[in-house]
Design an enzyme around this catalytic site. Structure first.
Site, PDB file in Angstrom:
ATOM      1  N   THR A 195      -1.328 -16.029  -0.667  1.00  0.00           N
ATOM      2  CA  THR A 195      -2.605 -15.791  -0.160  1.00  0.00           C
ATOM      3  C   THR A 195      -3.132 -17.362   0.428  1.00  0.00           C
ATOM      4  OG1 THR A 195      -3.279 -14.171  -1.164  1.00  0.00           O
ATOM      5  CG2 THR A 195      -5.032 -15.480  -0.679  1.00  0.00           C
ATOM      6  N   GLY A 225      -7.729  -6.551  -2.139  1.00  0.00           N
ATOM      7  CA  GLY A 225      -7.643  -7.476  -3.444  1.00  0.00           C
ATOM      8  C   GLY A 225      -8.853  -8.524  -3.358  1.00  0.00           C
ATOM      9  N   ASP A 226      -8.950  -9.629  -4.246  1.00  0.00           N
ATOM     10  CA  ASP A 226     -10.106 -10.407  -4.141  1.00  0.00           C
ATOM     11  C   ASP A 226     -10.422 -11.259  -2.982  1.00  0.00           C
ATOM     12  OD1 ASP A 226      -7.485 -11.583  -4.943  1.00  0.00           O
ATOM     13  OD2 ASP A 226      -8.809 -13.783  -4.959  1.00  0.00           O
TER      14      ASP A 226
HETATM   15  N1  GLY Z   1      -5.068 -12.602  -4.177  1.00  0.00           N
HETATM   16  C1  GLY Z   1      -4.665 -11.720  -3.294  1.00  0.00           C
HETATM   17  C2  GLY Z   1      -4.603 -10.311  -3.842  1.00  0.00           C
HETATM   18  O1  GLY Z   1      -4.401  -9.781  -4.677  1.00  0.00           O
HETATM   19  O2  GLY Z   1      -4.734  -9.622  -2.507  1.00  0.00           O
END
Ligand code: GLY
Length: 326
Positions: A195, A225-226
């Site tokens: 990411t 996701g986050d």
């Molecule tokens: N941090 C990226 C995800 O978990 O989608």
């Protein structure tokens, strides 16, 4: 005659936190440097923090080294699904997209959401239609898919079929004695989380943050996701700080970790300390792993990770610096 800059333009970027293997190190550092150069040019000529983070993340999305844009991890059914968010800490405006499959640069779609919509977040076909209606090209999902990732997905699914643990989050699976599972005895896997993200402070004193991802390898289609959720993988507010995170998204989301970190800066903790505390909290509370970049309105910054490495770079008037660890 130009006005004296009241703040030191600063750009901090990351290209993921994981066990970056030696043969991928140069590509990670080069990608981060390219992003810094592009983004910092904007800040150096008096441009906005928001433009700088968008430009930096666009470069990282275009670089197939990273799990963002073309070259991202594949869903369990072999597609690329992308999430991205950016936030302007001066205007307190945000724009996000998730599960988009037909946009080469989701961060640019997020910027359109921020600027052109009364809403903050679009998903899937609606996000793509919104972007197309504002001039973005819709591409075939296959243009985002690399053979490298098809092979990686096949290997991951073979491991899953064999009943090996943690496969949902596996990217680069290391089997030798230097495996991150050996070096870092966390229960969660230490595989690839490429990411990407950027935080910036411009000469006017405005903060901005941007994060973009292809998510986790072998994810179920529709999983978000986050990275693109406000306050989780990305947040910016001139009254606190700008933050971008990378890592295993589910624990980061549950802790709303980006906002947690910026709130600490607002409370007087130095970004350098708050970044370390955030990663410690992530691990101590949920055994999560990942990395963080955090930038305060006074230009002080912090970065931290509990993975074996994190690709990162910093640009200020003093020059550019890149690294593979904090
Ligand atoms: N941090 C990226 C995800 O978990 O989608």
């Amino acid at each position: 005659m130009t006005n004296q800059a009241r703040h030191t333009p600063t750009l901090l970027v990351h290209g993921g936190a994981w066990a970056i293997p030696a043969d991928a190190a140069a590509a990670h550092e080069a990608g981060v440097r390219n992003a810094l150069e592009t983004g910092y040019k904007i800040l150096a000529r008096g441009g906005t923090a928001l433009d700088a983070v968008e430009a930096a993340v666009t470069v990282l999305e275009d670089d197939p080294t990273f799990d963002a844009g073309r070259g991202s991890f594949l869903t369990s059914d072999g597609r690329v699904q992308l999430d991205a968010l950016l936030m302007d800490g001066g205007r307190m405006k945000a724009g996000g997209v998730a599960c988009v499959e037909r946009l080469r640069n989701p961060i640019q779609a997020a910027r359109l959401v921020l600027e052109q919509s009364p809403h903050v977040y679009f998903v899937g076909a609606g996000a793509e239609q919104f972007a197309a209606s504002h001039g973005m090209a819709l591409i075939d999902n296959g243009e985002l898919v690399l053979d490298r990732e098809r092979e990686r997905l096949t290997a991951a699914q073979a491991r899953e079929a064999a009943g090996l643990a943690d496969i949902t989050f596996s990217g680069h699976i290391l089997h030798d004695d230097k495996s991150p599972e050996t070096a870092f005895p966390h229960r969660a896997p230490m595989d690839s989380h490429d990411t990407v993200g950027a935080v910036a402070l411009d000469a006017e004193g405005n903060l901005a943050a941007a994060t973009s991802t292809g998510g986790t390898l072998n994810k179920t289609p529709g999983r978000v996701g986050d990275s693109s959720l406000i306050g989780c993988g990305c947040y910016a507010d001139n009254l606190s700080a700008a933050v971008s995170l990378t890592g295993w998204g589910e624990p980061i989301m549950k802790l709303v970790l980006g906002k947690w970190a910026t709130d600490r800066v607002a409370g007087g903790t130095a970004p350098e300390v708050a970044a370390r505390e955030a990663i410690a909290y992530l691990f101590n509370r949920l055994e999560g792993h990942g990395g963080i970049i955090l930038l305060g309105p006074d230009g002080r910054f912090g970065l931290a990770h509990n993975t074996p490495a994190m690709a990162w770079g910093l640009a200020t008037p003093a020059g550019l610096h890149t690294g593979l660890t904090a």
